[in-house]
Scaffold this active site. Structure first.
Site, PDB file in Angstrom:
ATOM      1  N   SER A  46       2.915   3.561  -9.027  1.00 15.25           N
ATOM      2  CA  SER A  46       2.962   2.180  -8.528  1.00 15.25           C
ATOM      3  C   SER A  46       2.060   2.101  -7.301  1.00 15.25           C
ATOM      4  O   SER A  46       1.871   3.084  -6.598  1.00 15.25           O
ATOM      5  CB  SER A  46       4.388   1.784  -8.175  1.00 15.25           C
ATOM      6  N   VAL A  48       2.153   0.752  -4.228  1.00 16.07           N
ATOM      7  CA  VAL A  48       2.648   1.054  -2.873  1.00 16.07           C
ATOM      8  C   VAL A  48       2.977   2.543  -2.749  1.00 16.07           C
ATOM      9  O   VAL A  48       2.630   3.196  -1.767  1.00 16.07           O
ATOM     10  CB  VAL A  48       3.876   0.183  -2.523  1.00 16.07           C
ATOM     11  N   CYS A  49       3.634   3.100  -3.782  1.00 23.68           N
ATOM     12  CA  CYS A  49       3.991   4.523  -3.738  1.00 23.68           C
ATOM     13  C   CYS A  49       2.746   5.392  -3.722  1.00 23.68           C
ATOM     14  O   CYS A  49       2.682   6.407  -3.022  1.00 23.68           O
ATOM     15  CB  CYS A  49       4.830   4.914  -4.945  1.00 23.68           C
ATOM     16  N   SER A  50       1.743   4.999  -4.512  1.00 26.15           N
ATOM     17  CA  SER A  50       0.518   5.791  -4.563  1.00 26.15           C
ATOM     18  C   SER A  50      -0.134   5.843  -3.198  1.00 26.15           C
ATOM     19  O   SER A  50      -0.568   6.903  -2.739  1.00 26.15           O
ATOM     20  CB  SER A  50      -0.461   5.202  -5.573  1.00 26.15           C
ATOM     21  N   MET A  53       2.027   8.078  -0.769  1.00 19.35           N
ATOM     22  CA  MET A  53       1.917   9.521  -1.014  1.00 19.35           C
ATOM     23  C   MET A  53       0.509  10.019  -0.689  1.00 19.35           C
ATOM     24  O   MET A  53       0.343  11.119  -0.164  1.00 19.35           O
ATOM     25  CB  MET A  53       2.286   9.850  -2.468  1.00 19.35           C
TER      26      MET A  53
END
Lengths: 170, 179
Positions: A46, A48-50, A53
């Site tokens: 996703s 935002v998560c990408s 991280m």
């Protein structure tokens, strides 16, 4: 899931052992004696998560400077994690809270039942296995690392008061 | 609330004077397509706000995703060492798809750099320390991907289109700067 529902500073961090590759597990107790940063996030891939991280991976030395181990945790399966980590060249392990689904996130109070994913919660756990700092980001907001790094700084300072440490392990 | 650390200062690349009431700081990556899009917005904001706005840029190359981003940042810093930072900055963002060393050399020639000094700066990574210092600043300030904007020292949440940034900046101008 509310802000007050996630584990708060002072709580004992629940032990876990989760798969990080198809045949390897990591347990919280593997890192006893050094600070651990748990970054729960909703989903590999996703946007935002990408971003979150990728930023953590780029600044991994900031965590290592404090001798801290960063672990990403979501409910994605290990094969998904492997592909995601390889694609984004992530420099830290991703743990799979896959079966029973979300059990570890639930034990930290950050499982989002409605969406069926981990909430975007951050925990700094001290070397003795206690929660030193925690934060649940609002939906869709990438929290960055400033809160984590400030908490690690505080830990370094408090642990160096009685017994100064010469340089951190990385 | 995530705030900019350290505040915008003379060590930063600036467009406009620090005394201006609105500070917009971008943490960016020359190979990041969203940063490329944001250039258009930043220029439009400068036209709209004129001498109210001071723009600063700090490097945040995400090399896991963008393998050319760090050397591109070094090239921009090397141009800065010869007084041509913004010219190089613009060229890099206009040519995000072409950031190999021969391309960087071409841009350096276009902006009129001393090529021997430029090549030596890149070979010896003379500006890597500045980039690391920008990355550290981004880490402790809560950079959450690229681009991340800070308006008068406070991290901008939400979209970075013209209207969203202008609204946030107009609001920020009413209060003292946080950093």
């Amino acid at each position: 899931m509310e802000l007050s529902s996630i584990l708060q500073p002072g709580a004992r961090a629940p032990e876990f052992a989760l798969k990080t590759t198809p045949d390897q597990k990591l347990a919280l107790s593997d890192f006893r004696g050094k600070p651990v940063v748990l970054a729960f996030y909703p989903a590999d891939w996703s946007p935002v998560c990408s971003d979150q991280m990728a930023v953590y991976s780029q600044i991994i030395d900031e965590f290592r400077r404090h001798g801290a181990q960063l672990l990403g945790i979501s409910c994605d399966g290990v094969w998904c994690h492997l592909a995601f980590a390889r694609d984004r060249k992530l420099a830290f392990p991703l743990l799979s809270d896959f079966e029973p689904k979300g059990d570890v996130a639930r034990s930290y109070g950050c499982y989002d039942d409605a969406a069926g994913v981990c909430g975007r919660a951050l925990f700094v756990i001290d070397g003795a296995g206690k929660v030193a700092w925690s934060y649940l980001a609002p939906v869709g907001i990438n929290p960055g690392a400033d809160g984590i790094l400030a908490a690690l700084e505080d830990l370094s300072e408090s642990s160096s008061r009685p017994r100064p440490q010469q340089g951190d392990r990385s | 609330m995530s705030t900019l650390k350290p505040s915008l200062g003379p060590r930063d690349h600036l467009r406009g004077e620090l005394s201006r009431p609105i500070h917009l700081v971008e943490f960016g990556d020359f190979e990041c397509p969203f940063c490329g899009q944001a250039q258009i917005v930043v220029h439009a904001l400068e036209r709209a706000l004129g001498d109210q706005l001071c723009v600063g840029f700090r490097n945040f190359p995400i090399v896991g995703a963008h393998p050319h981003a760090q050397l591109a940042a070094e090239a921009a810093e090397a141009a800065g060492a010869q007084g041509r930072y913004w010219q190089m900055h613009e060229l890099l963002f206009e040519n995000q798809h072409a950031l190999e060393i021969p391309h960087l050399d071409l841009y350096a020639e276009q902006v009129g750099l001393d090529m021997r000094r430029f090549a030596a700066d890149l070979d010896d990574h003379r500006h890597l320390e500045k980039i690391r210092s920008d990355l550290h600043s981004g880490a402790i300030s809560g950079v959450a991907g690229t681009p991340t904007f800070f308006i008068n020292g406070i991290r901008h949440e939400g979209p970075f289109d013209f209207d969203s940034l202008l609204a946030a900046m107009t609001l920020a101008a009413r209060f003292p700067r946080a950093g």
